[in-house]
Design an enzyme around this catalytic site. Structure first.
Site, mmCIF file in Angstrom:
data_model
loop_
_atom_site.group_PDB
_atom_site.id
_atom_site.type_symbol
_atom_site.label_atom_id
_atom_site.label_comp_id
_atom_site.label_asym_id
_atom_site.label_seq_id
_atom_site.Cartn_x
_atom_site.Cartn_y
_atom_site.Cartn_z
ATOM 1 N N GLU A 123 29.742 53.528 96.710
ATOM 2 C CA GLU A 123 30.509 54.504 97.325
ATOM 3 C C GLU A 123 30.323 54.542 98.801
ATOM 4 O OE1 GLU A 123 32.183 57.844 94.383
ATOM 5 O OE2 GLU A 123 29.948 58.148 94.872
ATOM 6 N N CYS B 268 35.729 65.786 94.223
ATOM 7 C CA CYS B 268 35.313 66.343 95.352
ATOM 8 C C CYS B 268 36.351 66.362 96.387
ATOM 9 C CB CYS B 268 33.906 65.583 95.731
ATOM 10 S SG CYS B 268 34.401 63.862 95.722
#
Length: 651
Positions: free
Chosen positions: A334, A418
């Site tokens: 990520e 998120c």
């Protein structure tokens, strides 16, 4: 609420210099009115749809109920993602906190008794879930209380704590209610007992940074030096040797060498932050860390820490940033890989990372007054950030590719949700990014129709803004004040702009600027009219030759908006579309398309196989002339599914 517990062995401040410059702070949200054809519909959808939709999701997944410990909550099966054990409920508290933060910003600008009741209920649940010693984390309290503080590298205790702190600051500022603030004050006091350089304390820091910038927010409303000291400790301790994450792993019986993400670069803990020169690891963690570093540098006058921020900024923006303001090319971590690695069809470019870049850019702008930070803030806001949510405010992108074969679509919710509440809180606080101020100056950082109210020269000053930006570069600003007064108005000239023109009450003013801002110092009167013209021709943009993915390709940009092709407009396979360098690209506004957008059109070429063409042939394919239509990147995937491309073949 009981008195905060004493804090032994509180880290002492290592620096005590004066702040780096007169702080350019955002205007309070209540002092910014946005009446803008571009932003108002997006902010309204975010407020009227997003807040309720996301609250419903928090209820549906059980995040709010997880704060109730009246019934046993057995440990959940731990799913495996990228060979790393991840438990989604470990960060449920952060999702709740971001929702409270967003709702609080909304209450500050749009009071709503129903929403305030929902916020009060969520705050009450958090307060009830807090333990006697101040600890507050629903996962570890309800499921694995014996594992508190045992794995900061992989788990999210301090990350969740940071978001709770940010929520508390926003909540008290919006409502004046101190319940959540008192909860986090007790929690921070406990954290300061657990972590620090003193005897019996853990010399640790968060695996997922966030609490650093949150503590700075808390310090600025509380002026409690213990909060500042804890933020400084977390920043300064990071990357010190021996590596805390390795010691922690050994203590719980793990082999540090078996870490799924390879090294402590993943969490920017491979070396002390002042020695870091390259942006590495998980992109969101990095941006949150750098934002906290910038806050700390500004508060303490720490020029070494600021220099580290500037080196890291240069590394990001010259080698590792997408044209859309996205960052972090790799799904595997990520985050970041190597210089100029910016693939398009596998781009990760997480929405949260672009949002966190906006946070960092705003802080660097406040410290330095350099418009290059506002340029990148604007780039991310108008492109990668807005692409993260559908036009109706109901669906979200986690990753933001720059090329799709038609199989990338927004989702309603996510195992790791998120990004939606992060978007929610950014957009409900959008007014904080438009203007900033010092004691004697008002800065206009983004051009958004509406008005700002600010105290300057001992009186209320209103600045009214009229514009159709980003579709049009004509901006009119008008001052309103009771008596003539002398102060400074600073207007940003975007880095993409060439040939800007400026007049004050019809008199031409030189647009020579200092670090991207024109400084206007004069005695202002009510009704003074400032006209700023930013020409917006269509620009072809080429990538650095070292970016392999973009070799032989070109992108289109107009003003701050990056464009893309969608299959629904071109009706062809987009990799076969060629935009010749000689083709004129024109812009026109389409009021009924994608809620009103400026589109770009040009004559292009479409490569076709010649008759009976083999898989490989010594003769080139045929071609036909086609019309090419490009739409803003942020608005893609809001119509029929299909291919999408930002970077186009050129001849």
């Amino acid at each position: 609420m009981s008195t905060p517990v004493p804090v032994p062995n509180t880290p002492q401040l290592l620096s005590a210099a004066a702040p780096l410059r007169e702080a350019a702070v955002p205007l309070p949200l209540a002092d910014v009115l946005i009446q803008d054809h571009f932003w108002t519909p997006r902010l309204q959808v975010n407020r009227e749809q997003g807040i309720d939709i996301q609250y419903g999701h928090l209820q549906d997944v059980g995040a709010l109920d997880a704060l109730d410990f009246s019934h046993p909550q057995p440990p959940l099966p731990i799913p495996v993602i990228n060979n790393n054990q991840v438990t989604p409920v470990m960060w449920w508290d952060s999702d709740i906190a971001k929702w409270i933060e967003a709702a609080s910003y909304s209450l500050e600008t749009h009071p709503d008794p129903r929403l305030e009741n929902l916020v009060d209920d969520a705050v009450a649940r958090l307060a009830k879930a807090q333990q006697a010693d101040g600890y507050l984390n629903s996962y570890f309290t309800g499921r694995e209380p014996d594992k508190r503080w045992t794995n900061e590298r992989d788990w999210h205790e301090l990350y969740c704590a940071g978001h709770l702190i940010e929520a508390a600051v926003a909540h008290v500022q919006a409502t004046g209610k101190r319940t959540l603030l008192e909860v986090v004050e007790r929690y921070v006091a406990l954290i300061a007992q657990v972590y620090g350089p003193g005897p019996g304390q853990k010399r640790g820091y968060p695996g997922h940074e966030e609490i650093e910038l949150a503590l700075m927010k808390l310090y600025r409303i509380s002026t409690n030096p213990e909060h500042l000291a804890l933020a400084e400790y977390f920043v300064n301790e990071r990357g010190q040797q021996p590596a805390y994450f390795d010691l922690e792993a050994v203590a719980r019986g793990d082999n540090p060498a078996s870490f799924a993400f390879g090294s402590n670069e993943y969490a920017q803990a491979h070396k002390p932050v002042r020695e870091q020169n390259e942006v590495v690891g998980h992109a969101v963690r990095a941006m949150y860390l750098y934002a906290g570093m910038a806050d700390l540098a500004a508060e303490l006058g720490d020029t070494d820490l600021l220099a580290a921020c500037e080196r890291l900024w240069d590394d990001l923006t010259t080698k590792r940033l997408y044209i859309t303001g996205g960052l972090g090319p790799s799904k595997d971590n990520e985050g970041f890989t190597f210089d100029y690695d910016l693939p398009n069809d596998t781009a990760y470019a997480e929405t949260c990372a672009a949002i966190a870049l906006v946070f960092w850019a705003q802080r660097m702008l406040a410290i330095t007054g350099d418009g290059r930070y506002a340029d990148e803030m604007e780039r991310s806001l108008y492109n990668n950030v807005l692409a993260g949510v559908s036009l109706d405010g109901r669906k979200y992108f986690y990753d933001n590719v720059l090329e799709s074969r038609g199989d990338n679509h927004r989702w309603d919710w996510h195992p790791c949700p998120c990004c939606p509440p992060n978007l929610l809180r950014l957009l409900t606080s959008f007014g904080a990014y438009v203007y900033s101020r010092t004691e004697s100056q008002l800065w206009v950082n983004l051009y958004v129709a509406g008005e700002a109210q600010v105290q300057l020269a001992g009186q209320d000053v209103r600045l009214k803004v009229q514009t159709e930006y980003p579709w049009d570069g004509e901006i009119t600003l008008t001052t309103e004040l009771a008596q003539p007064a002398t102060f400074i108005l600073k207007l940003r000239i975007p880095g993409w702009s060439q040939g800007a023109a400026l007049t004050v009450d019809g008199q031409a003013v030189d647009t020579q600027n200092d670090q991207g801002y024109v400084t206007l110092t004069r005695e202002w009167k009510s009704g003074t009219e400032i006209r700023l013209s930013l020409p917006m021709p269509v620009q072809r943009v080429w990538a650095h030759p070292a970016v392999r993915a973009d070799a032989g390709l070109v992108a289109l940009q107009r003003g701050p908006v990056v464009y893309c092709l969608e299959e629904t407009d071109v009706h062809q396979h987009l990799h076969q579309v060629v935009l010749p360098d000689t083709s004129e690209v024109t812009a026109h506004f389409e009021p009924s398309l994608l809620e009103g957008v400026t589109v770009l059109t040009a004559q292009g070429r479409y490569d076709l196989p010649s008759e009976n063409m083999a898989l490989y042939s010594s003769t080139p394919p045929g071609a036909e002339t086609i019309s090419v239509t490009a739409v803003p990147y942020y608005a893609w995937d809001n119509r029929e599914p299909g291919e999408m491309r930002v970077w186009l073949r050129r001849s």
